[in-house]
Each structure stands twice: as structure tokens, then as C-alpha cells.
Design a protein around this motif. Structure first.
Motif, PDB file in Angstrom:
ATOM      1  N   SER A  56      -6.351  -4.923  -7.679  1.00 24.92           N
ATOM      2  CA  SER A  56      -5.361  -5.239  -7.572  1.00 24.92           C
ATOM      3  C   SER A  56      -4.087  -4.925  -9.520  1.00 24.92           C
ATOM      4  O   SER A  56      -2.565  -5.112  -9.500  1.00 24.92           O
ATOM      5  CB  SER A  56      -5.750  -6.920  -7.805  1.00 24.92           C
ATOM      6  N   LEU A  57      -5.057  -4.903 -10.685  1.00 26.59           N
ATOM      7  CA  LEU A  57      -4.667  -4.586 -12.338  1.00 26.59           C
ATOM      8  C   LEU A  57      -3.361  -3.206 -11.917  1.00 26.59           C
ATOM      9  O   LEU A  57      -2.020  -3.249 -12.359  1.00 26.59           O
ATOM     10  CB  LEU A  57      -4.971  -4.885 -13.065  1.00 26.59           C
ATOM     11  N   ILE A  58      -3.940  -2.305 -11.133  1.00 22.95           N
ATOM     12  CA  ILE A  58      -3.782  -1.012 -11.668  1.00 22.95           C
ATOM     13  C   ILE A  58      -2.384  -1.774 -10.716  1.00 22.95           C
ATOM     14  O   ILE A  58      -1.151  -0.240 -10.907  1.00 22.95           O
ATOM     15  CB  ILE A  58      -4.356  -0.040 -10.546  1.00 22.95           C
ATOM     16  N   CYS A  59      -2.883  -1.858  -9.299  1.00 15.14           N
ATOM     17  CA  CYS A  59      -1.495  -1.931  -8.407  1.00 15.14           C
ATOM     18  C   CYS A  59       0.255  -2.645  -9.341  1.00 15.14           C
ATOM     19  O   CYS A  59       0.804  -2.379  -8.527  1.00 15.14           O
ATOM     20  CB  CYS A  59      -1.551  -2.166  -7.455  1.00 15.14           C
ATOM     21  N   LEU A  60      -0.335  -3.770  -9.964  1.00 15.66           N
ATOM     22  CA  LEU A  60       0.946  -5.003 -10.023  1.00 15.66           C
ATOM     23  C   LEU A  60       1.291  -3.757 -11.595  1.00 15.66           C
ATOM     24  O   LEU A  60       2.473  -4.227 -11.661  1.00 15.66           O
ATOM     25  CB  LEU A  60      -0.215  -5.893 -10.640  1.00 15.66           C
ATOM     26  N   LEU A  61       0.676  -2.964 -11.559  1.00 16.79           N
ATOM     27  CA  LEU A  61       1.583  -2.754 -12.770  1.00 16.79           C
ATOM     28  C   LEU A  61       2.272  -1.146 -12.370  1.00 16.79           C
ATOM     29  O   LEU A  61       3.245  -0.221 -13.314  1.00 16.79           O
ATOM     30  CB  LEU A  61       0.234  -1.519 -14.053  1.00 16.79           C
ATOM     31  N   THR A  62       2.263  -0.981 -11.562  1.00 13.64           N
ATOM     32  CA  THR A  62       2.812   0.072 -11.012  1.00 13.64           C
ATOM     33  C   THR A  62       4.415  -0.007 -10.610  1.00 13.64           C
ATOM     34  O   THR A  62       5.312   0.887 -10.749  1.00 13.64           O
ATOM     35  CB  THR A  62       2.232   0.510  -9.014  1.00 13.64           C
ATOM     36  N   ARG A  63       4.426  -1.602 -10.919  1.00 11.81           N
ATOM     37  CA  ARG A  63       6.067  -2.144 -11.000  1.00 11.81           C
ATOM     38  C   ARG A  63       6.651  -1.487 -12.245  1.00 11.81           C
ATOM     39  O   ARG A  63       7.905  -1.261 -11.912  1.00 11.81           O
ATOM     40  CB  ARG A  63       6.577  -3.025 -11.046  1.00 11.81           C
ATOM     41  N   VAL A  64       6.327  -0.388 -13.459  1.00 15.42           N
ATOM     42  CA  VAL A  64       6.397   0.098 -14.592  1.00 15.42           C
ATOM     43  C   VAL A  64       6.383   1.106 -14.001  1.00 15.42           C
ATOM     44  O   VAL A  64       5.765   1.686 -14.125  1.00 15.42           O
ATOM     45  CB  VAL A  64       5.253  -0.039 -15.889  1.00 15.42           C
ATOM     46  N   GLN A  65       7.863   1.857 -13.508  1.00 16.46           N
ATOM     47  CA  GLN A  65       7.700   3.321 -12.800  1.00 16.46           C
ATOM     48  C   GLN A  65       7.555   4.481 -13.740  1.00 16.46           C
ATOM     49  O   GLN A  65       6.923   5.565 -13.657  1.00 16.46           O
ATOM     50  CB  GLN A  65       8.494   3.254 -11.855  1.00 16.46           C
ATOM     51  N   ALA A  66       7.733   4.078 -15.092  1.00 12.19           N
ATOM     52  CA  ALA A  66       7.881   5.099 -15.991  1.00 12.19           C
ATOM     53  C   ALA A  66       6.199   5.572 -17.103  1.00 12.19           C
ATOM     54  O   ALA A  66       6.172   5.362 -17.631  1.00 12.19           O
ATOM     55  CB  ALA A  66       8.581   4.638 -17.362  1.00 12.19           C
ATOM     56  N   ALA A  67       5.098   3.979 -16.368  1.00  9.07           N
ATOM     57  CA  ALA A  67       4.025   3.533 -16.835  1.00  9.07           C
ATOM     58  C   ALA A  67       2.966   3.782 -15.609  1.00  9.07           C
ATOM     59  O   ALA A  67       1.602   3.596 -15.678  1.00  9.07           O
ATOM     60  CB  ALA A  67       4.032   2.349 -17.291  1.00  9.07           C
ATOM     61  N   GLU A  68       3.309   5.267 -15.124  1.00  6.44           N
ATOM     62  CA  GLU A  68       2.068   5.935 -14.256  1.00  6.44           C
ATOM     63  C   GLU A  68       0.853   7.064 -14.784  1.00  6.44           C
ATOM     64  O   GLU A  68       1.081   7.604 -15.517  1.00  6.44           O
ATOM     65  CB  GLU A  68       2.600   6.898 -13.179  1.00  6.44           C
ATOM     66  N   ASN A 102       0.887  -1.305  -0.172  1.00  7.24           N
ATOM     67  CA  ASN A 102      -0.123  -0.051   0.306  1.00  7.24           C
ATOM     68  C   ASN A 102       0.771   1.251  -0.095  1.00  7.24           C
ATOM     69  O   ASN A 102       0.240   1.912   0.580  1.00  7.24           O
ATOM     70  CB  ASN A 102      -1.171   0.008   1.121  1.00  7.24           C
ATOM     71  N   ALA A 103       2.370   1.021  -0.025  1.00 10.24           N
ATOM     72  CA  ALA A 103       3.413   2.278   0.317  1.00 10.24           C
ATOM     73  C   ALA A 103       3.660   2.183  -1.654  1.00 10.24           C
ATOM     74  O   ALA A 103       3.946   3.698  -2.094  1.00 10.24           O
ATOM     75  CB  ALA A 103       4.444   1.560   0.676  1.00 10.24           C
ATOM     76  N   THR A 104       3.152   2.015  -1.757  1.00 10.44           N
ATOM     77  CA  THR A 104       4.007   1.297  -3.789  1.00 10.44           C
ATOM     78  C   THR A 104       2.523   1.671  -4.667  1.00 10.44           C
ATOM     79  O   THR A 104       3.071   2.415  -5.823  1.00 10.44           O
ATOM     80  CB  THR A 104       4.361   0.320  -4.154  1.00 10.44           C
ATOM     81  N   CYS A 105       1.409   1.258  -4.030  1.00  9.54           N
ATOM     82  CA  CYS A 105       0.748   1.592  -5.110  1.00  9.54           C
ATOM     83  C   CYS A 105      -0.739   2.465  -4.350  1.00  9.54           C
ATOM     84  O   CYS A 105      -1.078   2.120  -2.895  1.00  9.54           O
ATOM     85  CB  CYS A 105      -0.459   0.063  -5.384  1.00  9.54           C
ATOM     86  N   LYS A 106      -1.225   3.265  -4.626  1.00 11.31           N
ATOM     87  CA  LYS A 106      -2.259   4.046  -4.375  1.00 11.31           C
ATOM     88  C   LYS A 106      -2.945   4.241  -4.598  1.00 11.31           C
ATOM     89  O   LYS A 106      -4.563   4.754  -4.286  1.00 11.31           O
ATOM     90  CB  LYS A 106      -1.707   5.427  -4.051  1.00 11.31           C
ATOM     91  N   ALA A 107      -4.065   3.066  -4.801  1.00 18.47           N
ATOM     92  CA  ALA A 107      -4.889   2.794  -6.175  1.00 18.47           C
ATOM     93  C   ALA A 107      -6.005   1.747  -5.331  1.00 18.47           C
ATOM     94  O   ALA A 107      -7.218   2.214  -5.264  1.00 18.47           O
ATOM     95  CB  ALA A 107      -4.558   2.350  -7.436  1.00 18.47           C
ATOM     96  N   ILE A 108      -5.328   1.258  -3.618  1.00 18.80           N
ATOM     97  CA  ILE A 108      -6.026   0.475  -3.091  1.00 18.80           C
ATOM     98  C   ILE A 108      -7.153   1.382  -2.818  1.00 18.80           C
ATOM     99  O   ILE A 108      -7.216   2.180  -2.104  1.00 18.80           O
ATOM    100  CB  ILE A 108      -5.554   0.099  -2.490  1.00 18.80           C
ATOM    101  N   HIS A 109      -8.228   0.754  -2.549  1.00 20.08           N
ATOM    102  CA  HIS A 109      -9.500   1.574  -1.734  1.00 20.08           C
ATOM    103  C   HIS A 109      -9.298   1.475  -0.232  1.00 20.08           C
ATOM    104  O   HIS A 109      -8.882  -0.021  -0.450  1.00 20.08           O
ATOM    105  CB  HIS A 109     -10.884   1.222  -2.859  1.00 20.08           C
ATOM    106  N   GLU A 110     -10.095   1.474   0.620  1.00 22.06           N
ATOM    107  CA  GLU A 110      -9.501   1.091   1.751  1.00 22.06           C
ATOM    108  C   GLU A 110     -10.880   0.218   2.330  1.00 22.06           C
ATOM    109  O   GLU A 110     -10.159  -0.306   3.101  1.00 22.06           O
ATOM    110  CB  GLU A 110     -10.596   2.434   2.685  1.00 22.06           C
ATOM    111  N   HIS A 111     -11.184  -0.685   1.769  1.00 24.81           N
ATOM    112  CA  HIS A 111     -11.996  -2.056   2.240  1.00 24.81           C
ATOM    113  C   HIS A 111     -11.210  -2.689   2.436  1.00 24.81           C
ATOM    114  O   HIS A 111     -10.961  -3.884   2.578  1.00 24.81           O
ATOM    115  CB  HIS A 111     -13.174  -2.112   0.610  1.00 24.81           C
ATOM    116  N   TYR A 112     -10.134  -2.766   0.974  1.00 21.82           N
ATOM    117  CA  TYR A 112      -9.296  -3.902   0.600  1.00 21.82           C
ATOM    118  C   TYR A 112      -8.116  -3.677   1.527  1.00 21.82           C
ATOM    119  O   TYR A 112      -6.951  -4.243   1.704  1.00 21.82           O
ATOM    120  CB  TYR A 112      -8.966  -3.723  -0.679  1.00 21.82           C
ATOM    121  N   ASP A 113      -7.476  -2.654   2.276  1.00 24.11           N
ATOM    122  CA  ASP A 113      -6.414  -1.878   2.043  1.00 24.11           C
ATOM    123  C   ASP A 113      -5.870  -3.111   3.709  1.00 24.11           C
ATOM    124  O   ASP A 113      -5.810  -2.298   5.058  1.00 24.11           O
ATOM    125  CB  ASP A 113      -5.677  -0.629   2.488  1.00 24.11           C
ATOM    126  N   CYS A 114      -5.714  -4.169   3.862  1.00 25.52           N
ATOM    127  CA  CYS A 114      -5.438  -4.758   4.969  1.00 25.52           C
ATOM    128  C   CYS A 114      -4.362  -4.808   5.634  1.00 25.52           C
ATOM    129  O   CYS A 114      -3.662  -4.590   7.220  1.00 25.52           O
ATOM    130  CB  CYS A 114      -5.433  -6.113   4.545  1.00 25.52           C
TER     131      CYS A 114
END
Length: 418
Positions: free
Chosen positions: A153-165, A88-100
Motif C-alpha cells: 500500500s505504501l509503495i503504491c501511494l508513493l507512485t504518485r511521485v513519478q520522479a521517485a521510482e 493496479n495500472a499505476t502501481c506494479k507492486a500489488i501482490h496478486e493476493h490483493y489485486d482485486c
């Protein structure tokens, strides 16, 4: 995953040729090294993009293990010490319902498992490969909050590509867009919890969760009006059908689900979900000429309350996945799952009859997820209660990162085969 020490291969440079010893030429040594690496499935810890298999197995071969047929939806969960692939530090797209993580789930071991299908391996989603595949394309997730869970989940997995924000936008309160400019790739999410047109007619209703009118033969224009613009559409909805509803077809009341009204036939949630799924898939079948892409139906997610119902102290407190066979799809989950499978089969035949202009694919995640009661938020999530409806423990949605990331491993596998 077994490790391989290169030094053990290079330490012995001598071997016997016929009756005398000789030194293996460098080229032959390299070939032996490559062969050993390939057969060992070695992985190396390298930064960012290069933290991938040096010699990846074929992604989509249907016969990858001694002639066994690969079935990505049947298998077991096995340890994955490299997970998680984001936080949750690397992905800001996580909705609060899922941010365990943010809300203090004490045992984070649930993130360190991956899905192992029968007969093959399902690689973790490679975000560079995914974005390259999706260059110039568009993908939509249509459905309820679990469709949003999948999208996050998909948006967060794609955050590993830093140039593709991605650049986010909100065309409406029920439509969210993420645009990856470098790849000209669009991800959309449409809030359509019933897939069909609906309206709330009582905020409380017989079960204190509201009463709804559902127009079972009218795909919700929130998403259906946009399908012509998408290459891929993933449809999924089930959890809202548990709420009481009045059921309409051709503008006429045909029955209800748990409305508890005299002289109104209770057709059950099974009927409501079947007909809504049928209408949604018909809108994607190509019959009306609008959609010409690939449509996917993702099957029901089992809710996994133990020790009580969702509103009566039910909870999900496991810390490990079930093993295959320990828990099966049954009861109410089977009631919902079976008509989804039947409607998909019929829709696929109908699409084929239209000349194959649309590809219909089934993402049958139900059996995999029935084993993951450990990966729900429980009480460790943010929640803004609706009027008349408070979820005490959440055993419906999925923590991010977590088990739901496997859906996107499956998604890449399926999209690559089209």
C-alpha cells in the motif's frame, strides 16, 4: 467535502462603510478570500502534486475541532469521492493476493471511503511530504502477509511521485528492499510470520495447515539481526498464530497450541502470540543497545468470514462499511487484541526505563478495520495454494487500493509527531 465557488466571493465587490458605499481594496478582498477558503476547507482539482488542500488543516494538532481531543484510531468511515489515488495500472507492486481490480471484484465502491477520526481530520497521505520527511531514513515492515499488504500500500501511494521510482532488490527470499535514490530512503519488508524463530515439523498437522515449533523467546534473526540499521520498524503479526504449534522457551517445550498431543498442555494461541510479541518488542526496546529508532506495533486485523468458517464456505460479500457500533471487536479477535495492547504498554514502560533511547508507538488499527468487511478480496484475487492449505475465499487480506491505505495515512501522522 463542501465545495466553494470563488466567483461568488468576487462577484460582490461593494459593501457599506459607515453610511456610504465604498469599494473594498484589492488587498482586503484577498484577505477575505483567504479567510473564506480556510474556513471552508476548499479543495481544488489540480494535476498531480497540486491536487492537495490549498490551505491544509494542521496535520497533527490534538485539538482541531472545537476543543475535542483528536484520537486517530477512533472514528467512522465517510465517503471519499476522490479515491482511489492509484490503481493496479499505476502501481506494479500489488501482490496478486490483493489485486482485486485485476481479478474482477464487481463492486469497487469499497475504495471510495476514508477514515474520519473523532475530533479531527486525518488527511490522505501526501507522498511528497512523506518522502521529504523520510529523506535519509529507513523503514522496515516486519511480520506476515498483512505486513507485506501494508508495505505494498505504501509503495503504491508513493507512485504518485513519478520522479521517485524505487529500485527494488531481494537480499533474500524473506527480505525485500525498495530504495528511493532521490531521497536516500529505504523501505524493507521482512517475512517473519511468527516474529520469533520457527520451523515446520509437519506439513499437514492436526488442522491440515501444518504444525510448527515456535521459540517464543527468540526473535527471528531474519529481521532482528538488521534492526540496528533502521530508523523505523513496524511490527505486526497475528494470522499465523491460529495454526497448531509446539511452544518452546529457553529451549524447553512448555506447551502447545492445538497440537492434540497427550501430556502436552494446550496454552492456546493467546499465550503464543503474547510471548512472541513480548520477544519482538524486547528486541526493539533498546535494552541490548542495537535499536535506537522508533518502533511501532500494529494491532491485529480481524478476519471477517460470514456464513461459515474460512474453509467451509465462509465469505465476505458486504458492499459498504459497517457504521460505528454495528460491529465490535469481540470473540477471538479480542483474545488476540488484548494481549497485544498489554504487551505494548509493558514494552513502552521498559523502553522509558532505558532512558528513552527508543520511541515506542501503537498503531491500533483494529477497531477501524473491524468495520471494513467490504474491503477484502473474497474470491477476487490470485492464489497459489500451499500444500495441504487452500484459502477458498480471502477475508483476511485487504484489496489494493482500498481500506488498508488508511494505515499509511495513520503512519504519516504518527511519524510526523516523533
Amino acid at each position: 467535502m463542501g465545495s466553494l465557488h470563488i466567483s461568488s466571493l468576487t462577484a460582490r465587490k461593494h459593501c457599506c462603510c459607515s453610511s456610504r458605499c465604498c469599494i473594498v481594496p484589492a488587498a482586503v478582498s484577498l484577505l477575505l478570500l483567504v479567510a473564506a477558503l480556510a474556513t471552508s476547507n476548499a479543495y481544488f482539482t489540480l494535476p498531480d502534486r497540486h491536487r492537495l488542500s490549498l490551505f491544509p488543516r494542521p496535520f497533527f494538532s490534538s485539538h482541531t475541532r472545537r476543543g475535542e481531543r483528536c484520537h486517530i484510531f477512533r472514528g467512522d468511515w465517510v465517503p471519499d469521492p476522490d479515491a482511489p489515488y492509484y490503481t493496479n495500472a499505476t502501481c506494479k507492486a500489488i501482490h496478486e493476493h490483493y489485486d482485486c481490480m485485476r481479478y474482477g471484484k464487481p463492486d469497487l465502491g469499497f475504495v471510495r471511503w476514508r477514515w474520519q477520526p473523532d475530533g479531527c481530520d486525518l488527511p490522505r497521505l501526501d507522498p511528497w511530504r512523506f518522502l521529504d520527511l523520510m529523506r535519509g531514513k529507513s523503514l522496515a515492515f516486519v511480520g506476515d502477509s498483512l505486513a507485506r499488504n501494508h508495505k505494498d500500500s505504501l509503495i503504491c501511494l508513493l507512485t504518485r511521485v513519478q520522479a521517485a521510482e524505487p529500485t527494488p532488490s531481494w537480499p533474500s527470499s524473506k527480505h525485500t528492499v525498495y530504495y528511493y535514490g532521490q531521497y536516500n530512503f529505504t523501505v524493507s519488508n521482512f517475512w517473519a510470520p511468527y516474529l520469533v524463530r520457527h520451523e515446520q515439523i509437519d506439513e499437514d498437522g492436526p488442522a491440515h495447515t501444518g504444525l510448527w515449533n515456535l521459540y517464543l523467546d527468540e526473535p527471528d534473526d531474519v529481521w532482528a539481526a538488521h534492526v540496528a540499521g533502521f530508523d523505523y520498524v513496524v511490527v505486526s503479526a497475528s494470522s499465523w498464530f491460529y495454526r497448531p504449534s509446539m511452544l518452546y522457551e529457553a529451549g524447553r517445550l512448555v506447551g502447545c497450541h492445538y497440537c492434540l498431543l497427550p501430556n502436552v498442555t494446550d496454552l492456546t494461541l493467546r499465550y503464543a502470540l503474547r510471548m512472541a510479541t513480548r520477544a519482538a518488542l524486547r528486541a526493539l526496546s533498546g535494552a541490548d543497545g542495537r535499536f535506537r529508532g522508533t518502533a511501532m506495533l500494529r494491532t491485529v486485523d480481524p478476519s471477517q468470514y460470514e456464513g461459515g468458517e474460512w474453509n467451509k464456505d465462509g465469505n465476505c460479500v458486504r458492499t459498504r462499511p459497517y457504521r460505528r457500533g454495528e460491529k465490535r471487536v469481540q470473540g477471538i479477535d479480542m483474545t488476540v487484541w488484548a494481549p497485544q495492547l498489554e504487551e505494548f504498554t509493558a514494552a513502552k514502560k521498559a523502553a522509558a526505563a532505558e532512558g528513552g533511547k527508543v520511541s515506542m508507538m501503537l498503531m491500533d488499527t483494529t477497531e477501524a478495520m473491524i468495520l471494513r468487511a467490504d474491503a477484502h478480496p473474497s474470491k477476487f484475487r490470485g492464489w497459489t495454494p500451499e500444500k495441504h492449505f487452500t484459502l477458498n475465499n480471502d477475508c483476511v487480506h485487504w484489496c489494493l487500493p482500498g481500506a488498508i491505505d488508511t494505515w499509511n495515512d495513520m503512519l504519516l501522522h504518527m511519524l510526523s509527531s516523533t
